[in-house]
Scaffold this active site. Structure first.
Site, PDB file in Angstrom:
ATOM      1  N   ARG A  50      19.763 -10.888  -4.538  1.00 28.10           N
ATOM      2  CA  ARG A  50      20.919 -10.268  -3.910  1.00 28.10           C
ATOM      3  C   ARG A  50      22.161 -11.148  -4.095  1.00 28.10           C
ATOM      4  O   ARG A  50      22.064 -12.302  -4.493  1.00 28.10           O
ATOM      5  CB  ARG A  50      20.656 -10.046  -2.415  1.00 28.10           C
ATOM      6  CG  ARG A  50      19.631  -8.982  -2.111  1.00 28.10           C
ATOM      7  CD  ARG A  50      19.266  -8.932  -0.639  1.00 28.10           C
ATOM      8  NE  ARG A  50      18.484 -10.093  -0.222  1.00 28.10           N
ATOM      9  CZ  ARG A  50      18.044 -10.296   1.013  1.00 28.10           C
ATOM     10  NH1 ARG A  50      18.326  -9.431   1.962  1.00 28.10           N
ATOM     11  NH2 ARG A  50      17.314 -11.362   1.299  1.00 28.10           N
ATOM     12  N   LYS A 105      21.396 -15.398   1.964  1.00 25.96           N
ATOM     13  CA  LYS A 105      20.385 -16.224   2.630  1.00 25.96           C
ATOM     14  C   LYS A 105      20.973 -17.566   3.040  1.00 25.96           C
ATOM     15  O   LYS A 105      22.011 -17.999   2.543  1.00 25.96           O
ATOM     16  CB  LYS A 105      19.179 -16.448   1.709  1.00 25.96           C
ATOM     17  CG  LYS A 105      18.375 -15.185   1.429  1.00 25.96           C
ATOM     18  CD  LYS A 105      17.853 -14.531   2.701  1.00 25.96           C
ATOM     19  CE  LYS A 105      16.744 -15.322   3.367  1.00 25.96           C
ATOM     20  NZ  LYS A 105      16.246 -14.667   4.602  1.00 25.96           N
ATOM     21  N   TYR A 120      23.010 -14.939   6.551  1.00 25.59           N
ATOM     22  CA  TYR A 120      21.827 -15.042   7.403  1.00 25.59           C
ATOM     23  C   TYR A 120      21.438 -16.519   7.522  1.00 25.59           C
ATOM     24  O   TYR A 120      21.431 -17.245   6.526  1.00 25.59           O
ATOM     25  CB  TYR A 120      20.644 -14.277   6.804  1.00 25.59           C
ATOM     26  CG  TYR A 120      20.771 -12.783   6.858  1.00 25.59           C
ATOM     27  CD1 TYR A 120      20.804 -12.096   8.071  1.00 25.59           C
ATOM     28  CD2 TYR A 120      20.841 -12.029   5.680  1.00 25.59           C
ATOM     29  CE1 TYR A 120      20.917 -10.721   8.115  1.00 25.59           C
ATOM     30  CE2 TYR A 120      20.952 -10.649   5.719  1.00 25.59           C
ATOM     31  CZ  TYR A 120      20.987 -10.000   6.939  1.00 25.59           C
ATOM     32  OH  TYR A 120      21.108  -8.634   6.976  1.00 25.59           O
ATOM     33  N   HIS A 122      18.938 -17.667  10.539  1.00 26.53           N
ATOM     34  CA  HIS A 122      17.630 -17.742  11.205  1.00 26.53           C
ATOM     35  C   HIS A 122      17.318 -19.191  11.614  1.00 26.53           C
ATOM     36  O   HIS A 122      16.258 -19.735  11.306  1.00 26.53           O
ATOM     37  CB  HIS A 122      16.529 -17.168  10.300  1.00 26.53           C
ATOM     38  CG  HIS A 122      16.739 -15.735   9.928  1.00 26.53           C
ATOM     39  ND1 HIS A 122      16.645 -14.703  10.840  1.00 26.53           N
ATOM     40  CD2 HIS A 122      17.067 -15.160   8.742  1.00 26.53           C
ATOM     41  CE1 HIS A 122      16.893 -13.555  10.233  1.00 26.53           C
ATOM     42  NE2 HIS A 122      17.154 -13.799   8.967  1.00 26.53           N
ATOM     43  N   GLU A 127      22.560 -12.337  11.643  1.00 30.47           N
ATOM     44  CA  GLU A 127      21.491 -11.781  12.475  1.00 30.47           C
ATOM     45  C   GLU A 127      21.771 -11.821  13.968  1.00 30.47           C
ATOM     46  O   GLU A 127      21.056 -11.189  14.751  1.00 30.47           O
ATOM     47  CB  GLU A 127      20.147 -12.470  12.179  1.00 30.47           C
ATOM     48  CG  GLU A 127      20.017 -13.896  12.678  1.00 30.47           C
ATOM     49  CD  GLU A 127      20.542 -14.920  11.697  1.00 30.47           C
ATOM     50  OE1 GLU A 127      20.323 -16.119  11.941  1.00 30.47           O
ATOM     51  OE2 GLU A 127      21.161 -14.537  10.677  1.00 30.47           O
ATOM     52  N   VAL A 182      12.687  -2.121  12.158  1.00 26.93           N
ATOM     53  CA  VAL A 182      11.641  -2.397  11.161  1.00 26.93           C
ATOM     54  C   VAL A 182      10.401  -1.548  11.433  1.00 26.93           C
ATOM     55  O   VAL A 182       9.867  -0.886  10.529  1.00 26.93           O
ATOM     56  CB  VAL A 182      11.268  -3.893  11.159  1.00 26.93           C
ATOM     57  CG1 VAL A 182      10.028  -4.134  10.300  1.00 26.93           C
ATOM     58  CG2 VAL A 182      12.425  -4.742  10.655  1.00 26.93           C
ATOM     59  N   ARG A 198      11.224   3.454  24.708  1.00 26.46           N
ATOM     60  CA  ARG A 198      11.221   3.501  23.245  1.00 26.46           C
ATOM     61  C   ARG A 198      10.017   4.284  22.729  1.00 26.46           C
ATOM     62  O   ARG A 198      10.131   5.056  21.769  1.00 26.46           O
ATOM     63  CB  ARG A 198      11.211   2.080  22.671  1.00 26.46           C
ATOM     64  CG  ARG A 198      11.255   2.037  21.138  1.00 26.46           C
ATOM     65  CD  ARG A 198      12.462   2.784  20.607  1.00 26.46           C
ATOM     66  NE  ARG A 198      12.508   2.778  19.142  1.00 26.46           N
ATOM     67  CZ  ARG A 198      13.236   3.617  18.437  1.00 26.46           C
ATOM     68  NH1 ARG A 198      13.993   4.535  19.031  1.00 26.46           N
ATOM     69  NH2 ARG A 198      13.245   3.546  17.121  1.00 26.46           N
ATOM     70  N   ASP A 221      10.746 -14.721   8.939  1.00 25.89           N
ATOM     71  CA  ASP A 221      11.933 -15.561   8.875  1.00 25.89           C
ATOM     72  C   ASP A 221      12.451 -15.945  10.261  1.00 25.89           C
ATOM     73  O   ASP A 221      13.376 -16.746  10.381  1.00 25.89           O
ATOM     74  CB  ASP A 221      13.050 -14.915   8.037  1.00 25.89           C
ATOM     75  CG  ASP A 221      13.401 -13.514   8.475  1.00 25.89           C
ATOM     76  OD1 ASP A 221      12.887 -13.073   9.517  1.00 25.89           O
ATOM     77  OD2 ASP A 221      14.206 -12.858   7.794  1.00 25.89           O
ATOM     78  N   MET A 265      12.047 -10.234   1.877  1.00 32.02           N
ATOM     79  CA  MET A 265      11.501  -9.023   1.264  1.00 32.02           C
ATOM     80  C   MET A 265      12.559  -8.170   0.559  1.00 32.02           C
ATOM     81  O   MET A 265      12.348  -7.721  -0.567  1.00 32.02           O
ATOM     82  CB  MET A 265      10.757  -8.183   2.315  1.00 32.02           C
ATOM     83  CG  MET A 265       9.437  -8.795   2.766  1.00 32.02           C
ATOM     84  SD  MET A 265       8.652  -7.855   4.097  1.00 32.02           S
ATOM     85  CE  MET A 265       8.307  -6.297   3.288  1.00 32.02           C
TER      86      MET A 265
END
Length: 375
Positions: free
Chosen positions: A15, A75, A94, A96, A118, A179, A203, A270, A301
């Site tokens: 990416r 990333k 991102y 994490h 995130e 997800v 939910r 992650d 992914m």
């Protein structure tokens, strides 16, 4: 502002942080954009397209970091990039941090301004910059799981959707968020029998209303999980606590109760993973086996489908990135509470509670950091 777009150097990460269309948008607002040579090739964008949009191509990653006031990535920086980061440089990507102690300390040491995709959070609690990649990863999870259920790849040798006269696979999805919802929809579409678990009854009611008939909902607790994994062929870990480590819903001892060849896909890896035995893997070596259970734990992914992922990500990130460039990160975060929540590490101080808690570090109020910052 001077914007820098380096090429991603994490293993098999194809990416890129900005598309040519994004470059054109920055240029429209009067900002300069520098893109590392071949940064967009993995996603299908050539250097010439960036140049036509108004970017300047630089030959090396070091040149991009040296030039830029704001780095736009996908990333988190890896070790080779740490020393390239300048004090006070804004990194929008991102991170994490709650699953990366070395990264956290490196960014503290570099005294960078780390604004994490995130943890940008809307008043509704939605995570607008995480949602697109969660959608991609969620849809990929059954696809990857189906592949690794094949016997040559050490799986049970079961076809996800079955055939007439033969039952389909049982897919267990832990978590009913973005997800989990996407994973359940794709698994159901492939014909599997799906169980989706969550701790929110509201939910589960919502999911029950729109999911197809081959998806059932179940309340998530340890007893129900222990029972469900005994018959599951594919387990998708899809639990997220924004900015913090994911809880371990499946522990090491539970693996012995699963059937040999069961596949687990931990999309939360992650953030530390919701399956205790998971550790980050790469697209190059995506799986490992513990107690005859196949673990797929690729931490990026969506990097396997970079064209789709890059467009989906930049659709979401670009408006925020332009706001940061137009106003400066300090004023943008003062005006936008969602962006303010994206601040994790600022000038050597941890300002996000989940990161401080993960590594037992002092927490500094983000408001005090903004009050002391000048544009």
């Amino acid at each position: 502002m001077i914007i820098g777009v380096p090429k991603e150097i994490k293993n098999n990460e194809n990416r890129v942080g900005l598309t040519p269309a994004g470059v054109a948008e920055f240029r429209k607002h009067g900002h300069d954009v520098y893109v590392q040579a071949s940064a967009g090739e993995g996603s299908g964008f050539q250097d010439a397209e960036y140049e036509q949009a108004g970017a300047t191509i630089l030959p090396t990653i070091a040149a991009v970091y040296e030039k830029a006031e704001m780095i736009v990535k996908v990333k988190e920086p890896i070790q080779e990039e740490y020393n390239l980061i300048k004090e006070g440089q804004l990194l929008f990507t991102y991170f994490h941090f709650a699953s990366g102690e070395e990264l956290t300390h490196a960014m503290i040491e570099r005294k960078a301004v780390c604004l994490a995709y995130e943890t940008v959070e809307l008043p509704s609690r939605a995570l607008p910059l995480l949602i697109p990649m969660s959608e991609v990863a969620g849809r990929m999870a059954p696809q990857e799981g189906a592949k690794y259920l094949e016997k040559p790849l050490k799986g049970r040798g079961i076809l996800l959707g079955g055939v007439p006269g033969v039952k389909p696979a049982h897919v267990l999805v832990l978590g009913g968020g973005i997800v989990g919802t996407q994973a359940a929809k794709v698994a159901a579409g492939l014909g599997a029998q799906v169980t989706i678990m969550d701790i929110s009854l509201n939910r589960l009611r919502e999911l029950d209303d729109f999911m197809p008939k081959n998806v059932v909902t179940q309340y998530s607790n340890e007893y129900n999980i222990r029972e469900a994994i005994k018959t599951a062929d594919l387990i998708v870990g899809a639990v997220l606590i924004p900015g913090a480590k994911a809880p371990h819903l499946i522990t090491r001892d539970m693996l012995k109760t699963m059937r040999p060849g069961t596949v687990v896909v931990d999309v939360a890896v992650d953030q530390g993973g919701c399956i205790e035995t998971c550790k980050p893997t790469t697209h190059e070596n995506p799986t490992f086996i513990i107690d005859d259970v196949v673990h797929y734990c690729v931490a990026n992914m969506p990097g396997a489908v970079p064209y789709t992922s890059t467009l989906a990500l930049t659709n979401a990130t670009l408006p925020y990135a332009v706001k940061l460039a137009n106003l400066g990160w300090q004023e943008a975060c003062r005006r936008d509470a969602s962006l303010r929540l994206g601040l994790n590490v600022v000038h050597g101080e941890v300002v996000y509670p989940g990161v401080a808690e993960a590594w037992n570090l002092p927490l500094v109020s983000v408001d005090s950091v903004l009050e002391g910052a000048t544009a």
